[in-house]
Design a protein around this motif. Structure first.
Motif, PDB file in Angstrom:
ATOM      1  N   UNK A 214     -60.901  62.631  84.410  1.00 35.82           N
ATOM      2  CA  UNK A 214     -60.306  61.897  85.630  1.00 35.82           C
ATOM      3  C   UNK A 214     -60.821  63.000  86.905  1.00 35.82           C
ATOM      4  N   UNK A 215     -60.285  64.212  86.830  1.00 38.43           N
ATOM      5  CA  UNK A 215     -60.563  65.058  87.683  1.00 38.43           C
ATOM      6  C   UNK A 215     -61.935  65.446  88.067  1.00 38.43           C
ATOM      7  N   UNK A 216     -62.696  65.693  86.883  1.00 36.70           N
ATOM      8  CA  UNK A 216     -64.047  66.041  86.941  1.00 36.70           C
ATOM      9  C   UNK A 216     -64.964  64.923  87.395  1.00 36.70           C
ATOM     10  N   UNK A 217     -64.652  63.774  87.000  1.00 35.61           N
ATOM     11  CA  UNK A 217     -65.609  62.583  87.420  1.00 35.61           C
ATOM     12  C   UNK A 217     -65.174  61.968  88.555  1.00 35.61           C
ATOM     13  N   UNK A 218     -63.802  61.723  88.771  1.00 33.58           N
ATOM     14  CA  UNK A 218     -62.907  61.003  89.548  1.00 33.58           C
ATOM     15  C   UNK A 218     -63.663  59.733  89.756  1.00 33.58           C
ATOM     16  N   UNK A 219     -64.319  59.006  88.817  1.00 39.80           N
ATOM     17  CA  UNK A 219     -64.901  57.742  88.797  1.00 39.80           C
ATOM     18  C   UNK A 219     -65.676  57.428  90.145  1.00 39.80           C
ATOM     19  N   UNK A 220     -66.755  58.741  90.224  1.00 40.32           N
ATOM     20  CA  UNK A 220     -67.780  58.767  91.277  1.00 40.32           C
ATOM     21  C   UNK A 220     -68.619  57.506  91.256  1.00 40.32           C
ATOM     22  N   UNK A 221     -68.723  56.866  92.391  1.00 43.85           N
ATOM     23  CA  UNK A 221     -69.491  55.997  92.714  1.00 43.85           C
ATOM     24  C   UNK A 221     -69.258  54.449  92.332  1.00 43.85           C
ATOM     25  N   UNK A 222     -67.818  54.250  91.728  1.00 44.12           N
ATOM     26  CA  UNK A 222     -67.323  52.895  91.480  1.00 44.12           C
ATOM     27  C   UNK A 222     -66.414  52.340  92.692  1.00 44.12           C
ATOM     28  N   UNK A 223     -65.841  51.135  92.518  1.00 50.48           N
ATOM     29  CA  UNK A 223     -65.250  50.428  93.320  1.00 50.48           C
ATOM     30  C   UNK A 223     -63.797  51.225  93.529  1.00 50.48           C
ATOM     31  N   UNK A 224     -63.155  50.956  94.668  1.00 50.57           N
ATOM     32  CA  UNK A 224     -61.869  51.715  94.982  1.00 50.57           C
ATOM     33  C   UNK A 224     -60.880  50.789  95.400  1.00 50.57           C
ATOM     34  N   UNK A 225     -59.678  51.221  95.170  1.00 48.06           N
ATOM     35  CA  UNK A 225     -58.582  50.294  95.695  1.00 48.06           C
ATOM     36  C   UNK A 225     -58.581  50.350  97.127  1.00 48.06           C
ATOM     37  N   UNK A 226     -58.093  49.140  97.797  1.00 51.87           N
ATOM     38  CA  UNK A 226     -58.014  49.211  99.314  1.00 51.87           C
ATOM     39  C   UNK A 226     -56.613  49.976  99.743  1.00 51.87           C
ATOM     40  N   UNK A 227     -55.846  49.908  98.888  1.00 53.39           N
ATOM     41  CA  UNK A 227     -54.547  50.586  99.238  1.00 53.39           C
ATOM     42  C   UNK A 227     -53.982  51.665  98.432  1.00 53.39           C
ATOM     43  N   UNK A 228     -53.012  52.547  98.575  1.00 57.23           N
ATOM     44  CA  UNK A 228     -52.511  53.338  97.418  1.00 57.23           C
ATOM     45  C   UNK A 228     -52.209  52.520  96.206  1.00 57.23           C
ATOM     46  N   UNK A 229     -52.654  53.010  95.064  1.00 59.98           N
ATOM     47  CA  UNK A 229     -52.358  52.242  93.913  1.00 59.98           C
ATOM     48  C   UNK A 229     -51.999  53.359  92.419  1.00 59.98           C
ATOM     49  N   UNK A 230     -51.166  52.389  91.892  1.00 64.86           N
ATOM     50  CA  UNK A 230     -50.596  53.290  90.618  1.00 64.86           C
ATOM     51  C   UNK A 230     -50.942  52.510  89.528  1.00 64.86           C
ATOM     52  N   UNK A 231     -51.495  53.114  88.408  1.00 61.95           N
ATOM     53  CA  UNK A 231     -52.002  52.389  87.086  1.00 61.95           C
ATOM     54  C   UNK A 231     -50.982  53.133  86.058  1.00 61.95           C
ATOM     55  N   UNK A 232     -50.511  52.420  85.226  1.00 59.88           N
ATOM     56  CA  UNK A 232     -49.761  53.285  84.126  1.00 59.88           C
ATOM     57  C   UNK A 232     -50.803  53.070  82.811  1.00 59.88           C
ATOM     58  N   UNK A 233     -51.076  54.148  82.185  1.00 59.11           N
ATOM     59  CA  UNK A 233     -52.199  53.989  81.108  1.00 59.11           C
ATOM     60  C   UNK A 233     -51.501  54.733  79.656  1.00 59.11           C
ATOM     61  N   UNK A 234     -51.128  53.700  78.924  1.00 60.33           N
ATOM     62  CA  UNK A 234     -50.409  54.349  77.558  1.00 60.33           C
ATOM     63  C   UNK A 234     -51.921  54.602  76.575  1.00 60.33           C
ATOM     64  N   UNK A 235     -52.138  55.863  76.095  1.00 60.36           N
ATOM     65  CA  UNK A 235     -53.166  56.364  75.232  1.00 60.36           C
ATOM     66  C   UNK A 235     -52.691  56.488  73.967  1.00 60.36           C
ATOM     67  N   UNK A 236     -52.974  55.733  72.905  1.00 66.96           N
ATOM     68  CA  UNK A 236     -53.098  56.278  71.605  1.00 66.96           C
ATOM     69  C   UNK A 236     -53.993  57.270  71.123  1.00 66.96           C
ATOM     70  N   UNK A 237     -53.723  58.343  70.715  1.00 64.01           N
ATOM     71  CA  UNK A 237     -54.605  59.496  70.310  1.00 64.01           C
ATOM     72  C   UNK A 237     -53.846  60.123  69.045  1.00 64.01           C
ATOM     73  N   UNK A 238     -53.981  59.652  67.566  1.00 66.02           N
ATOM     74  CA  UNK A 238     -53.140  60.378  66.739  1.00 66.02           C
ATOM     75  C   UNK A 238     -54.077  61.679  66.102  1.00 66.02           C
ATOM     76  N   UNK A 239     -55.116  61.751  66.756  1.00 62.59           N
ATOM     77  CA  UNK A 239     -55.860  63.204  65.986  1.00 62.59           C
ATOM     78  C   UNK A 239     -55.445  64.288  67.037  1.00 62.59           C
ATOM     79  N   UNK A 240     -55.754  64.196  68.384  1.00 59.67           N
ATOM     80  CA  UNK A 240     -55.372  65.210  69.332  1.00 59.67           C
ATOM     81  C   UNK A 240     -53.999  64.595  69.932  1.00 59.67           C
ATOM     82  N   UNK A 241     -52.950  65.110  69.126  1.00 60.01           N
ATOM     83  CA  UNK A 241     -51.633  64.269  69.503  1.00 60.01           C
ATOM     84  C   UNK A 241     -51.239  64.935  70.941  1.00 60.01           C
ATOM     85  N   UNK A 242     -51.735  65.966  71.509  1.00 62.25           N
ATOM     86  CA  UNK A 242     -51.303  66.355  72.676  1.00 62.25           C
ATOM     87  C   UNK A 242     -51.417  65.269  73.913  1.00 62.25           C
ATOM     88  N   UNK A 243     -52.452  64.620  73.517  1.00 60.43           N
ATOM     89  CA  UNK A 243     -53.036  63.556  74.413  1.00 60.43           C
ATOM     90  C   UNK A 243     -52.360  62.383  74.224  1.00 60.43           C
TER      91      UNK A 243
END
Length: 417
Positions: free
Chosen positions: A310-339
């Motif tokens: 996220x920090x490296x790409x920052x979703x460069x060139x894509x659409x952006x929200x018009x206002x301050x926005x928060x998205x909660x993302x639940x990631x399932x990663x059983x191999x790299x458990x820290x993620x």
């Protein structure tokens, strides 16, 4: 223990590779010697290639893999990514979790090097999907008659290129990579292929500058006579439509010597460059859909550091929200458990920020790391994943999520590793 291979290890590495990849035809002593010499050269050169091995307590080599250090265009910005290849396990040590150790080390090494994305070509897609790798772009193999190319260019400017044109080819290639999401910058090994003339190259120049290049070989048609050939196009790059048209006209003019042109591409729109795209299968898919290409799933991607991606790409060139926005993302990663866990993606002042949070909150998106990797690389929409039940979405429109996080075009990749 896993460490870099040394010269003393290379004979055993060649033995493991010869049994793991019989199709490479390296079973004879002579071929193994050639492989050992190649491995030694590649390990020694400053080329972004490193070979690692897994050893037991008696220092017996149990498995090997190669790390390729690439620069990849991720939605318009070049980022460092790793590609793993030549993964092989000793035949006497299968089902001992050697491959698990190799991949775990590889992922940890990528994270230590701040590399957020890794890739591979799978021997078995399901095996690597369980380790968190998502499907990449499909590749289409077209097989058409030369005269079916829509060609109205002037091929008189097409000329053969030589090894002395290496820098011009590399410059054009990297410019092409700059304009196409998923492309890797030209690698050391690919440069070596140009020098060794593994393929023929033809090209087009404008004002003493290469603007189009096509790499090809001619192959006899199996079980036919010596005058019967196919043209295999290995690489086709151009910087403007005129250069493409000239090369297309040159391909079209090969009708007297070439029966079929074989062209493999991630771009399904190539079908529109042909007056008759049908291949030689004579197969019709009901009701009346003429087979024009065979399709394969190949390169796979995996995010090894969600925050760094996220920090490296920052979703460069894509659409952006018009206002301050928060998205909660639940990631399932059983191999790299820290993620594994819940992340808050917040948008403010033109930038996305990400942090891991307590997972006692309802997520807007629940998704596996394999599908997240495919989504954020532009290979699939999250709307499609939601529709088939592979992603759960709560209180947010999946179409909006695709506008914010999915590259507009799917990735293309020419590089084999």
């Amino acid at each position: 223990m896993i460490r870099l291979l040394q010269s003393k290890d290379l004979k055993k590495a060649a033995d493991i590779a010869s049994l793991a990849y019989p199709g490479m035809l390296i079973q004879t002593d002579e071929k193994k010697k050639e492989l050992i010499e190649r491995l030694e050269t590649e390990q020694r050169e400053a080329n972004g290639i490193q070979f690692f091995g897994c050893f037991d307590e008696q220092d017996e080599l149990l498995g090997i893999f190669r790390v390729n250090d690439f620069e990849c265009n991720i939605n318009g910005k070049f980022q460092r990514i790793f590609g793993i290849g030549m993964v092989a396990v000793h035949l006497l040590h299968k089902k001992e979790k050697v491959a698990y150790q190799l991949l775990s080390y590889f992922h940890n090494y990528a994270r230590q090097e701040k590399v957020a994305l890794v890739s591979l070509y799978p021997f078995n897609p399901s095996f690597y999907r369980k380790m968190g790798y998502g499907y990449g772009p499909l590749r289409y193999e077209f097989k058409f008659k030369p005269g079916e190319m829509l060609a109205d260019g002037n091929k008189s400017q097409v000329k053969f290129l030589t090894a002395s044109d290496e820098e011009a080819i590399v410059t054009l290639y990297n410019e092409y990579a700059q304009n196409n999401h998923g492309m890797l910058k030209r690698t050391w090994k690919e440069r070596e292929y140009i020098k060794a003339r593994k393929t023929y190259y033809v090209g087009v120049e404008e004002e003493n500058r290469l603007v189009g290049a096509l790499g090809f070989t001619l192959e006899p048609v199996k079980d036919s006579h010596f005058l019967h050939h196919h043209m295999i196009i290995h690489e086709w790059i151009w910087s403007n439509p005129n250069a493409y048209k000239q090369l297309a006209s040159w391909v079209s003019s090969q009708q007297d010597q070439v029966d079929r042109v074989v062209f493999r591409t991630n771009d399904q729109s190539f079908v529109y460059s042909l007056s008759n795209p049908s291949n030689d299968s004579n197969h019709v898919i009901p009701s009346v859909y003429h087979e024009v290409a065979t399709t394969g799933s190949g390169i796979m991607y995996r995010i090894t550091s969600i925050e760094s991606f996220v920090n490296g790409t920052n979703f460069h060139g894509l659409g952006k929200p018009q206002d301050k926005t928060k998205v909660l993302l639940a990631i399932e990663d059983t191999f790299i458990t820290d993620q594994h866990g819940l992340y808050e993606l917040s948008y403010s002042s033109g930038q996305w920020a990400i942090q891991k949070v307590e997972d006692n909150i309802q997520a807007n998106i629940t998704i596996g790391i394999h599908d997240l990797s495919s989504w954020w690389m532009g290979c699939v929409t999250v709307e499609s994943l939601y529709n088939i039940g592979e992603a759960a979405i709560h209180q947010i429109d999946p179409k909006i999520l695709d506008e914010w996080f999915k590259p507009k075009n799917g990735p293309i990749c020419f590089t084999a590793f």
